[in-house]
Enzyme design. Structure first.
Site, PDB file in Angstrom:
ATOM      1  N   HIS A  73       0.852  -1.190   0.000  1.00 51.25           N
ATOM      2  CA  HIS A  73       0.000   0.000   0.000  1.00 51.25           C
ATOM      3  C   HIS A  73       0.891   1.245   0.000  1.00 51.25           C
ATOM      4  O   HIS A  73       2.062   1.190   0.408  1.00 51.25           O
ATOM      5  CB  HIS A  73      -0.881   0.027   1.240  1.00 51.25           C
ATOM      6  CG  HIS A  73      -1.987  -0.982   1.220  1.00 51.25           C
ATOM      7  ND1 HIS A  73      -3.042  -0.924   2.092  1.00 51.25           N
ATOM      8  CD2 HIS A  73      -2.210  -2.071   0.441  1.00 51.25           C
ATOM      9  CE1 HIS A  73      -3.868  -1.923   1.862  1.00 51.25           C
ATOM     10  NE2 HIS A  73      -3.375  -2.644   0.861  1.00 51.25           N
ATOM     11  N   GLU A  89       1.023   3.826   1.910  1.00 52.80           N
ATOM     12  CA  GLU A  89       1.560   4.192   3.220  1.00 52.80           C
ATOM     13  C   GLU A  89       2.759   3.329   3.590  1.00 52.80           C
ATOM     14  O   GLU A  89       3.771   3.840   4.087  1.00 52.80           O
ATOM     15  CB  GLU A  89       0.494   4.015   4.312  1.00 52.80           C
ATOM     16  CG  GLU A  89      -0.756   4.847   4.104  1.00 52.80           C
ATOM     17  CD  GLU A  89      -1.877   4.093   3.416  1.00 52.80           C
ATOM     18  OE1 GLU A  89      -3.043   4.304   3.794  1.00 52.80           O
ATOM     19  OE2 GLU A  89      -1.602   3.301   2.487  1.00 52.80           O
ATOM     20  N   CYS A  94      -6.035   1.828   6.011  1.00 53.01           N
ATOM     21  CA  CYS A  94      -6.676   0.585   6.456  1.00 53.01           C
ATOM     22  C   CYS A  94      -6.052   0.160   7.788  1.00 53.01           C
ATOM     23  O   CYS A  94      -5.112   0.786   8.276  1.00 53.01           O
ATOM     24  CB  CYS A  94      -6.494  -0.501   5.394  1.00 53.01           C
ATOM     25  SG  CYS A  94      -4.781  -1.077   5.227  1.00 53.01           S
ATOM     26  N   CYS A 106      -2.173  -0.660   7.502  1.00 49.98           N
ATOM     27  CA  CYS A 106      -1.349   0.542   7.416  1.00 49.98           C
ATOM     28  C   CYS A 106      -1.389   1.334   8.722  1.00 49.98           C
ATOM     29  O   CYS A 106      -0.368   1.880   9.148  1.00 49.98           O
ATOM     30  CB  CYS A 106      -1.809   1.407   6.246  1.00 49.98           C
ATOM     31  SG  CYS A 106      -1.495   0.640   4.648  1.00 49.98           S
TER      32      CYS A 106
END
EC number: 3.5.4.33
Length: 155
Positions: free
Chosen positions: A59, A61, A89, A92
């Site tokens: 992801h 992040e 999410c 993360c």
């Protein structure tokens, strides 16, 4: 939600939005971008790479945190702010907590998996030994528009 974001917040969110566009336009990824800022300087950046890297943890992040770790030679970033175009999410959010990020500024909320209060309270939970300040809604319309357009094309 942010009532009136600072010029600094808008500046760095626009950097994250540029990365989100790059994710979609050059890599066919979901358009999410992130920048980690420390002392007014971007120390890590990332955009979604799950598909291209065959990595469910890739992801925006996480990739921004990895880049910052390599650059700074550390795995913790006290005093830093992460700017991300979509509410983090749970995965993360926990990485951000472990990295000791001080603040998260996100654009669009994630009504399915958001962990900064939309669905889960992971980022804002008082149960953790580290607290992260959260600001949502900075450039939300632009980020949400990118996501809607991406998924509309996929249908």
């Amino acid at each position: 939600m942010s009532e009136s974001p600072t010029g600094t917040d808008l500046h760095f969110m626009h950097q994250a939005l540029a990365l989100a566009r790059l994710a979609e336009e050059q890599h066919g990824e979901v358009p999410v971008g992130a920048v980690l800022v420390l002392d007014g300087e971007i120390v890590g950046e990332g955009f979604n790479r799950n598909i291209g890297l065959n990595d469910p943890s890739a992801h925006a992040e996480i990739l921004a945190l990895r880049a910052a770790g390599q650059r700074l030679g550390n795995y913790r970033f006290p005093g830093s702010t992460l700017y991300v175009t979509l509410e983090p999410c749970a995965m993360c959010s926990m990485a951000l907590i472990h990295a000791r990020v001080a603040r998260v500024v996100y654009a669009a909320t994630d009504p399915k998996t958001g962990a900064a209060g939309s669905v889960f309270d992971t980022l804002i939970s008082e149960r953790h030994n580290h607290r992260i300040a959260v600001e949502g809604g900075v450039a939300a319309a632009e980020a949400a528009g990118l996501l809607r357009a991406f998924f509309r094309k996929r249908r």
